[in-house]
Design a protein around this motif. Structure first.
Motif, mmCIF file in Angstrom:
data_model
loop_
_atom_site.group_PDB
_atom_site.id
_atom_site.type_symbol
_atom_site.label_atom_id
_atom_site.label_comp_id
_atom_site.label_asym_id
_atom_site.label_seq_id
_atom_site.Cartn_x
_atom_site.Cartn_y
_atom_site.Cartn_z
ATOM 1 N N PHE A 81 -2.956 0.113 -34.195
ATOM 2 C CA PHE A 81 -3.129 1.715 -33.613
ATOM 3 C C PHE A 81 -2.908 2.168 -35.129
ATOM 4 N N GLY A 82 -3.683 3.243 -35.869
ATOM 5 C CA GLY A 82 -2.733 3.954 -37.032
ATOM 6 C C GLY A 82 -2.976 5.634 -36.142
ATOM 7 N N ASP A 83 -3.392 6.401 -37.113
ATOM 8 C CA ASP A 83 -3.195 7.961 -36.412
ATOM 9 C C ASP A 83 -4.607 8.314 -35.896
ATOM 10 N N ASP A 84 -5.972 7.611 -36.400
ATOM 11 C CA ASP A 84 -7.207 8.275 -35.358
ATOM 12 C C ASP A 84 -7.767 7.119 -34.850
ATOM 13 N N ARG A 85 -7.338 5.501 -34.879
ATOM 14 C CA ARG A 85 -7.483 4.233 -35.452
ATOM 15 C C ARG A 85 -7.226 3.541 -34.094
ATOM 16 N N ILE A 86 -7.666 2.533 -32.876
ATOM 17 C CA ILE A 86 -6.769 1.356 -32.894
ATOM 18 C C ILE A 86 -8.374 0.329 -32.212
ATOM 19 N N ALA A 87 -7.014 -0.419 -32.778
ATOM 20 C CA ALA A 87 -8.024 -2.261 -32.768
ATOM 21 C C ALA A 87 -7.623 -2.529 -31.228
ATOM 22 N N VAL A 88 -8.488 -3.486 -31.095
ATOM 23 C CA VAL A 88 -7.880 -4.072 -29.795
ATOM 24 C C VAL A 88 -9.077 -5.391 -29.351
ATOM 25 N N ARG A 89 -8.492 -6.564 -29.327
ATOM 26 C CA ARG A 89 -9.134 -7.738 -28.308
ATOM 27 C C ARG A 89 -9.113 -7.886 -27.173
ATOM 28 N N PHE A 90 -10.432 -8.831 -26.909
ATOM 29 C CA PHE A 90 -11.085 -8.500 -25.232
ATOM 30 C C PHE A 90 -11.518 -9.653 -25.579
ATOM 31 N N GLN A 91 -11.748 -9.855 -23.775
ATOM 32 C CA GLN A 91 -12.605 -10.950 -23.205
ATOM 33 C C GLN A 91 -13.098 -10.055 -22.218
ATOM 34 N N TYR A 92 -14.388 -11.327 -21.484
ATOM 35 C CA TYR A 92 -15.027 -10.473 -20.453
ATOM 36 C C TYR A 92 -15.883 -12.131 -19.698
ATOM 37 N N GLU A 93 -16.098 -11.888 -18.692
ATOM 38 C CA GLU A 93 -16.825 -12.816 -18.367
ATOM 39 C C GLU A 93 -18.104 -12.385 -17.239
ATOM 40 N N TRP A 94 -18.823 -13.245 -16.946
ATOM 41 C CA TRP A 94 -20.000 -12.129 -16.892
ATOM 42 C C TRP A 94 -20.850 -13.432 -16.490
ATOM 43 N N HIS A 95 -22.309 -13.506 -15.176
ATOM 44 C CA HIS A 95 -22.719 -14.632 -15.365
ATOM 45 C C HIS A 95 -24.817 -14.473 -15.222
ATOM 46 N N ASP A 96 -25.681 -15.238 -15.917
ATOM 47 C CA ASP A 96 -26.891 -14.604 -16.713
ATOM 48 C C ASP A 96 -27.588 -14.523 -14.860
ATOM 49 N N ALA A 97 -29.088 -14.246 -15.435
ATOM 50 C CA ALA A 97 -29.425 -14.172 -13.671
ATOM 51 C C ALA A 97 -29.927 -15.766 -13.084
ATOM 52 N N ASP A 98 -29.374 -16.501 -14.469
ATOM 53 C CA ASP A 98 -29.595 -18.070 -13.664
ATOM 54 C C ASP A 98 -28.576 -18.950 -13.055
ATOM 55 N N GLY A 99 -27.414 -17.592 -12.572
ATOM 56 C CA GLY A 99 -26.252 -18.294 -12.458
ATOM 57 C C GLY A 99 -25.298 -18.822 -13.311
ATOM 58 N N GLN A 100 -25.495 -19.209 -15.110
ATOM 59 C CA GLN A 100 -24.707 -19.370 -15.896
ATOM 60 C C GLN A 100 -23.855 -18.367 -15.884
ATOM 61 N N TRP A 101 -22.180 -18.672 -15.952
ATOM 62 C CA TRP A 101 -21.168 -17.713 -16.367
ATOM 63 C C TRP A 101 -21.204 -17.978 -17.833
ATOM 64 N N TRP A 102 -20.815 -17.311 -18.055
ATOM 65 C CA TRP A 102 -20.189 -16.648 -19.492
ATOM 66 C C TRP A 102 -18.679 -15.973 -19.726
#
Length: 147
Positions: A81-102
């Motif tokens: 982070f800095g005065d007016d800035r932030i950097a993040v790393r992230f991860q998320y999980e989800w599945h598509d309409a066919d049921g494949q997880w990502w």
């Protein structure tokens, strides 16, 4: 006049962590209007290869995103982070309409105005197919682990 969106810049470690947690909490609601409320009216985004301008485009983008990315669950971590800035790393999980997880991994760069609204967001994201048995979290079990 727009009310400040706490915490506001300049950021300290404590306020940057609070801003990241607030973003994680909002995104996990999967409510495009609520999420978009954290951004300036003229916010500028780069998300993967899409470029967005303004809250209306953000709302439309998030609506499409969460129609495609079902049972979405996100975890964000402060990177820097800095005065007016932030950097993040992230991860998320989800599945598509066919049921494949990502599992999707990435980094975001955020820039805020003086009232604490995000005026710029740049996100780089990679997706990895996973088996349902490889998921870090199932609905109702809490957050994804930190890296």
């Amino acid at each position: 006049m727009t009310a400040p969106r706490q915490p506001v810049p300049p950021f300290t470690r404590e306020t940057a962590l609070a801003k990241v947690q607030a973003a994680e909490d909002a995104w996990n609601t999967r409510d495009p209007e609520r999420v978009a409320g954290a951004y300036t009216l003229d916010t500028v985004w780069r998300n993967r290869d899409e470029h967005l301008l303004g809250r209306d485009e953000v709302i439309a983008f998030l609506t499409r995103k969460w129609e495609r990315e079902q049972d979405y669950r996100l975890r964000k971590n402060l990177w820097a982070f800095g005065d007016d800035r932030i950097a993040v790393r992230f991860q998320y999980e989800w599945h598509d309409a066919d049921g494949q997880w990502w599992r999707s991994y990435g980094n975001e760069l955020w820039e805020f105005d003086e009232l604490g609204y995000m005026r710029r967001r740049e996100a780089s994201i990679n997706d990895t197919r996973i088996d349902e048995s490889d998921r870090h979290v199932t609905p109702g079990e809490g957050d994804l682990p930190t890296w």
